[in-house]
Design an enzyme around this catalytic site. Structure first.
Site, PDB file in Angstrom:
ATOM      1  N   TYR A   1       1.325  -0.910   0.216  1.00 40.76           N
ATOM      2  CA  TYR A   1       0.466   0.247   0.053  1.00 40.76           C
ATOM      3  C   TYR A   1       0.773   1.013   0.299  1.00 40.76           C
ATOM      4  O   TYR A   1       2.017   1.043   0.455  1.00 40.76           O
ATOM      5  CB  TYR A   1      -0.450  -0.095   1.168  1.00 40.76           C
ATOM      6  CG  TYR A   1      -2.609  -0.229   0.419  1.00 40.76           C
ATOM      7  CD1 TYR A   1      -2.795   1.585   0.454  1.00 40.76           C
ATOM      8  CD2 TYR A   1      -3.495  -0.833   0.639  1.00 40.76           C
ATOM      9  CE1 TYR A   1      -4.169   0.810  -0.349  1.00 40.76           C
ATOM     10  CE2 TYR A   1      -4.849  -1.210   0.656  1.00 40.76           C
ATOM     11  CZ  TYR A   1      -4.840  -0.120  -0.103  1.00 40.76           C
ATOM     12  OH  TYR A   1      -6.319   0.020  -0.514  1.00 40.76           O
TER      13      TYR A   1
ATOM     14  N   GLU B   1      -0.346   4.733  -0.637  1.00 40.95           N
ATOM     15  CA  GLU B   1      -1.153   5.835  -0.637  1.00 40.95           C
ATOM     16  C   GLU B   1      -0.063   7.371  -0.772  1.00 40.95           C
ATOM     17  O   GLU B   1       0.713   7.051   0.646  1.00 40.95           O
ATOM     18  CB  GLU B   1      -2.060   5.999   0.124  1.00 40.95           C
ATOM     19  CG  GLU B   1      -3.214   5.246   0.146  1.00 40.95           C
ATOM     20  CD  GLU B   1      -4.804   5.663   1.105  1.00 40.95           C
ATOM     21  OE1 GLU B   1      -5.091   6.185   1.898  1.00 40.95           O
ATOM     22  OE2 GLU B   1      -5.557   4.915   0.728  1.00 40.95           O
TER      23      GLU B   1
ATOM     24  N   ASP C   1      -6.816  14.317 -24.865  1.00 40.79           N
ATOM     25  CA  ASP C   1      -7.072  12.193 -24.462  1.00 40.79           C
ATOM     26  C   ASP C   1      -6.249  11.558 -25.376  1.00 40.79           C
ATOM     27  O   ASP C   1      -6.969  11.358 -26.565  1.00 40.79           O
ATOM     28  CB  ASP C   1      -8.378  12.302 -24.141  1.00 40.79           C
ATOM     29  CG  ASP C   1      -8.648  10.587 -23.633  1.00 40.79           C
ATOM     30  OD1 ASP C   1      -7.287  10.483 -23.509  1.00 40.79           O
ATOM     31  OD2 ASP C   1      -9.960  10.285 -23.110  1.00 40.79           O
TER      32      ASP C   1
ATOM     33  N   THR D   1      -4.443   6.773 -21.694  1.00 40.14           N
ATOM     34  CA  THR D   1      -4.384   4.777 -21.011  1.00 40.14           C
ATOM     35  C   THR D   1      -2.270   4.912 -21.419  1.00 40.14           C
ATOM     36  O   THR D   1      -2.426   5.187 -22.670  1.00 40.14           O
ATOM     37  CB  THR D   1      -5.083   4.012 -21.647  1.00 40.14           C
ATOM     38  OG1 THR D   1      -5.048   4.225 -22.781  1.00 40.14           O
ATOM     39  CG2 THR D   1      -6.533   4.613 -21.793  1.00 40.14           C
TER      40      THR D   1
ATOM     41  N   LYS E   1      -3.047   0.948 -24.812  1.00 38.34           N
ATOM     42  CA  LYS E   1      -3.149   0.746 -26.827  1.00 38.34           C
ATOM     43  C   LYS E   1      -2.033   0.497 -27.012  1.00 38.34           C
ATOM     44  O   LYS E   1      -1.593  -0.076 -26.832  1.00 38.34           O
ATOM     45  CB  LYS E   1      -4.336   2.202 -26.458  1.00 38.34           C
ATOM     46  CG  LYS E   1      -6.217   1.478 -25.303  1.00 38.34           C
ATOM     47  CD  LYS E   1      -6.450   2.790 -25.837  1.00 38.34           C
ATOM     48  CE  LYS E   1      -7.964   2.263 -25.117  1.00 38.34           C
ATOM     49  NZ  LYS E   1      -9.183   3.331 -24.822  1.00 38.34           N
TER      50      LYS E   1
ATOM     51  N   ARG F   1      -2.360  -2.225 -18.504  1.00 34.64           N
ATOM     52  CA  ARG F   1      -4.104  -1.980 -18.027  1.00 34.64           C
ATOM     53  C   ARG F   1      -3.428  -0.787 -16.716  1.00 34.64           C
ATOM     54  O   ARG F   1      -3.449  -1.282 -15.870  1.00 34.64           O
ATOM     55  CB  ARG F   1      -5.631  -2.303 -17.775  1.00 34.64           C
ATOM     56  CG  ARG F   1      -5.142  -3.014 -18.666  1.00 34.64           C
ATOM     57  CD  ARG F   1      -6.639  -4.406 -18.717  1.00 34.64           C
ATOM     58  NE  ARG F   1      -7.527  -3.444 -19.278  1.00 34.64           N
ATOM     59  CZ  ARG F   1      -7.657  -3.720 -20.813  1.00 34.64           C
ATOM     60  NH1 ARG F   1      -7.022  -4.361 -21.509  1.00 34.64           N
ATOM     61  NH2 ARG F   1      -8.965  -2.181 -21.583  1.00 34.64           N
TER      62      ARG F   1
END
Ligand SMILES: *Cc1c(COP(=O)(O)O)cnc(C)c1O
Length: 423
Positions: free
Chosen positions: A55, A57, A201, A227, A230, A236
């Site tokens: 973790y 954060e 984008d 992203t 692609k 991903r």
């Protein structure tokens, strides 16, 4: 013959079997889905590591959990590589995927109820650019620009008129079914004139931008979202790059505004993909994607297929099948049976319904990752023609025969081109 590790096979043979089946499917089909790709073995390895246990954060040097000695270095590496590759001053690599990345942009620069502007979904835009069924369309007053009915291209005069009339807080350019170059300088000029924040984008074209096969929005757009899975060939995930004046707001919007802990195993995979995209060979790859799309488009047109905008400048082709007398959905389904995997898609001004539209969307990034080039693209066009023409004939037996014949030829081809990460 398989990449599925032995532990998985002994602990959960059922799931392992399904992954093996998917590996075989990905190996034996021609992946023509424009938003997909094959990651390298190195990206695959980095993504499946103990980094998933941690973790983190916060951001490097400012975390809410201890034990970040290594994670901080990994995230910093990914950020530095993103900045170097795209030439931006700020990058955030934590968004879980493209949609949350875009939502973070709204949170950073707009307030609910503000007017926002993007390309209409049926024209090639994305849900998150304010489309009605998306949270972004429900929480903001979204207005949309189209493409010309004849040209299939964005008309910058229409964009300017709409922006002057509506005075949006932010303007999105980019989308999911745009076969042509996006005119970032023209969008920037309009955004500047109306005082809007311009968001580029580049989810679909990030790899082409990185490889110099599409103009870069850097220096034109205030904020760039993408992203990573692609044309960029990463796991991903997503990134947001921003001019310095938006950096703080973007970081705060991603965490704690929208997300909790970043997916560190994904961050590692992104770092590897960015490293690969910085190698000289990646520019060749990006240009080959475009050359392949052009070859595929030319052969399809020679066979009477009707392409939106009359061709392509990038990795993507949008076909209107109306002139062929078949719908996009049945065509996509039968093509899939023959080993050609694509998706049905609305075309601009589609007269059919979104769930049964007139179009078929193709992309060449995944086939290019397997090493295929122009001769293979011409084969793909020939197979598509054979399947679609037979389908239009409405003779079930003839369709079955064509599917079997084409599938045999497809298998012969896929057998000659190994899959990155698998073979
Ligand atoms: C794919 C895509 C997205 C969304 O990405 P997800 O990872 O599927 O959430 C956003 N914008 C554009 C233009 C895209 O093509």
């Amino acid at each position: 013959m398989t990449a599925t590790p032995n532990h998985l096979r002994s602990v959960d043979p059922q799931l392992a079997g399904l992954i093996t089946a998917e590996e075989a499917r990905q190996r034996d089909t021609l992946k023509l889905i424009a938003s997909e790709n094959y990651v390298s073995a190195a990206v695959l390895e980095a993504s499946g590591t103990v980094l998933t246990n941690k973790y983190s954060e916060g951001y490097a040097g400012r975390r809410y959990y201890e034990g970040q000695q290594v994670i901080d270095q990994i995230e910093t590496l990914a950020v530095d590589r993103a900045k170097a590759l795209f030439g931006t001053e700020h990058a955030n690599v934590q968004p879980y995927s493209g949609s949350p990345a875009n939502l973070a942009v709204y949170l950073a620069v707009a307030k609910p109820g503000d007017t926002v502007m993007g390309m209409a979904l049926p024209m090639g835009g994305h849900l998150t650019h304010g489309w009605s069924v998306s949270a972004t369309g429900r929480w903001f007053n979204a207005v949309h620009y189209d493409v010309g009915r004849e040209t299939g291209r964005v008309d910058m005069d229409e964009v300017r008129d709409l922006a002057r009339r509506e005075r949006p807080t932010l303007i999105f350019c980019g989308g999911t079914a745009i076969p042509r170059v996006i005119d970032f300088p023209a969008f920037a000029e309009i955004a500047r004139e109306v005082g809007a924040v311009l968001v580029a984008d580049i989810a679909h074209i990030a790899g082409l931008v990185a490889g110099g096969a599409h103009p870069s929005p850097v220096g034109h757009a205030d904020i760039i979202t993408t992203t990573t899975h692609k044309t960029l060939r990463g796991p991903r995930g997503a990134m947001i790059m921003a001019a310095p004046e938006h950096a703080k707001a973007i970081d705060k919007a991603v965490f704690p505004g929208l997300q909790g802990g970043p997916h560190n195993h994904t961050t590692a995979g992104i770092a590897v993909a960015l490293h690969e995209a910085a190698q000289p060979g990646f520019a060749d790859y990006a240009h080959q994607i475009v050359a392949n799309a052009r070859a595929l488009a030319e052969e399809l047109q020679a066979r009477g297929f009707d392409l939106i905008s009359g061709g392509t400048d990038n990795h993507l082709i949008l076909i209107d099948l109306t002139s062929k007398g078949v719908g996009g959905k049945p065509a996509a389904q039968i093509l899939d049976q023959a080993g050609l995997e694509a998706n049905y898609n609305t075309v601009p001004y589609d007269t059919r319904k979104p769930f049964d539209p007139s179009g078929l969307r193709l992309g060449t990034a995944a086939l290019t990752s397997r090493g295929m080039a122009e001769p293979e693209m011409r084969e793909v066009a020939r197979w598509m023609d054979e399947i679609v023409s037979t389908l239009a004939g409405d003779d079930t037996e003839a369709v079955e025969k064509a599917v079997a014949r084409v599938h045999g030829e497809v298998s012969e081809l896929t057998g000659r081109f190994p899959v990155p990460g698998l073979d």
